[in-house]
Write an enzyme that holds these catalytic residues in place. Structure first.
Site, short mmCIF file in Angstrom:
data_model
loop_
_atom_site.label_atom_id
_atom_site.label_comp_id
_atom_site.label_asym_id
_atom_site.label_seq_id
_atom_site.Cartn_x
_atom_site.Cartn_y
_atom_site.Cartn_z
N ASN A 61 0.98 -1.24 -0.07
CA ASN A 61 0.02 -0.12 0.14
C ASN A 61 0.74 1.21 0.14
O ASN A 61 0.53 2.38 -0.01
CB ASN A 61 -1.07 -0.11 1.32
CG ASN A 61 -0.13 0.13 2.52
OD1 ASN A 61 0.56 -0.94 2.89
ND2 ASN A 61 -0.46 1.18 3.45
N THR A 62 2.41 0.94 0.22
CA THR A 62 3.21 2.29 0.04
C THR A 62 4.49 1.95 -0.45
O THR A 62 4.76 0.56 -0.52
CB THR A 62 3.06 2.92 1.72
OG1 THR A 62 3.91 4.18 1.54
CG2 THR A 62 3.95 2.00 2.46
N ILE A 64 8.10 0.99 -2.01
CA ILE A 64 8.41 0.36 -3.13
C ILE A 64 7.48 -0.72 -3.29
O ILE A 64 7.35 -1.57 -4.50
CB ILE A 64 9.74 -0.33 -2.88
CG1 ILE A 64 9.85 -1.22 -1.53
CG2 ILE A 64 10.67 0.68 -2.76
CD1 ILE A 64 11.48 -2.00 -1.47
N SER A 188 18.11 -6.16 2.89
CA SER A 188 18.77 -5.21 3.16
C SER A 188 20.19 -5.24 3.09
O SER A 188 20.73 -6.35 3.61
CB SER A 188 18.14 -4.41 4.31
OG SER A 188 19.06 -3.37 4.52
N TYR A 213 17.14 -4.91 13.74
CA TYR A 213 16.96 -4.95 12.44
C TYR A 213 17.95 -5.72 11.51
O TYR A 213 17.81 -6.40 10.48
CB TYR A 213 17.09 -3.49 11.94
CG TYR A 213 16.70 -3.35 10.32
CD1 TYR A 213 15.47 -3.34 9.84
CD2 TYR A 213 17.56 -2.72 9.63
CE1 TYR A 213 15.23 -3.10 8.55
CE2 TYR A 213 17.37 -2.45 8.20
CZ TYR A 213 15.87 -2.74 7.82
OH TYR A 213 15.83 -2.49 6.31
#
Length: 332
Positions: A61-62, A64, A188, A213
């Site tokens: 919904n946002t 990338i 990432s 993360y």
């Protein structure tokens, strides 16, 4: 009216007097343009069509995820947006339909911090969909405080890894049925400094947002590696990737923790980093590029293969993480 010769003379004199400053501005401007172009990274050049194929993208919904959805819908795919916030997802679906010209975009509920929600989505997809050709595990959370998922897992590990681990494994039958099919895991560059803390997987003893993360992003690459091994010969191929540093909402938990003076300093630099469209290119490349059809388990960046960190190539750690993850989500 000014005499042309006078204008020429004045211009010549101005250039002569300000030659050093103008040269600096020209060089700086050229450097900024070159830096911006370099930061933009690669672009997916594949013209592959996806007519008759179905794609599921988490967190579409946002950012990338949405840009990926626009591209794949534009190639003719049926695109399923699996999102937590249904209001935002429905608005995004309208935008994706308008931008792609493809009305076959549907929204389904998914909250990756809840294993029950993951299982509910899987049941929905298996009931409503005849096939699944591409699964893109895109959703994620970054640098949040020490939060727990509904099931008591550390939030970043739970959302970024465990939720997608359960989702993917639960949809493998449909992916195999639809082969050749693909699983794309958005990781990432942060994985390069990551470590899987097997003795404290939820970081209860020593929580740090960045440490968490990095662990979750390393888990994405290790999961991709082990999944690719387990799917050899099935026609389902697996890819992990670094999308780049991008202007998205992912940093919403990090940004407020940065000192004001640093934020003011960083603001102009934000213009140099990738837009969501640029950041989506490697995801799209892994999802559609024909040259990758017989390749599986590798890591990509800027629309090309990239060597993952040594700890992301550890088959023993990958298998151990798989076994622990399966036990945590109830697949063991």
């Amino acid at each position: 009216m000014s005499n042309p010769m006078e204008v020429y003379s004045q211009a010549k004199e101005f250039l002569k007097e300000h030659a050093t400053g103008l040269a600096f501005v020209f060089i700086a401007g050229t450097g900024l343009i070159a830096t911006r172009r370099w930061m933009a990274g690669g672009v997916c050049r594949s013209k592959a069509r996806l007519d008759g194929k179905t794609v599921l993208i988490t967190g579409a919904n946002t950012g990338i995820g949405k840009e990926t959805a626009v591209d794949l819908a534009g190639r003719g795919a049926r695109v399923i947006l699996a999102c937590r916030d249904m209001g935002r997802a429905n608005r995004a679906a309208d935008e994706i339909r308008n931008r792609s010209g493809n009305g076959n975009v549907v929204v389904k509920q998914l909250d990756l911090e809840s294993l029950q929600s993951v299982r509910a989505l899987v049941a929905d997809v298996k009931t409503s969909e005849d096939r699944l050709d591409i699964l893109i595990n895109n959703a994620g959370i970054m640098m949040c405080p020490k939060w727990q998922t509904v099931d008591g897992f550390e939030m970043q590990f739970g959302v970024n890894h465990l939720g997608h681990f359960l989702l993917t494994n639960s949809l493998l039958d449909l992916l195999k049925k639809s082969s050749p099919s693909r699983v794309v895991n958005v990781s990432s560059l942060a994985h390069e400094k990551g470590e899987i803390h097997f003795d404290d997987i939820n970081l209860d003893r020593d929580y740090d947002p960045m440490k968490s993360y990095r662990q979750s992003k390393l888990a994405n690459v290790l999961f991709s590696r082990e999944l690719a091994k387990s799917l050899e010969g099935t026609g389902v191929t697996v890819y992990s990737l670094h999308p780049g540093v991008i202007r998205t909402e992912l940093g919403r938990h990090l940004w407020p923790t940065i000192a004001l003076w640093k934020r003011l300093l960083f603001n102009p630099l934000m213009l140099l980093i990738k837009s969501p469209w640029e950041g989506a290119q490697t995801t799209i490349y892994c999802a559609v590029d024909e040259s990758l059809q017989n390749t599986s388990g590798l890591y990509y960046s800027d629309c090309g293969p990239k060597q993952a960190a040594p700890q992301a190539c550890d088959d023993v750690a990958a298998k151990k993480l798989w076994d622990i993850s399966a036990s945590m989500v109830g697949l063991a």
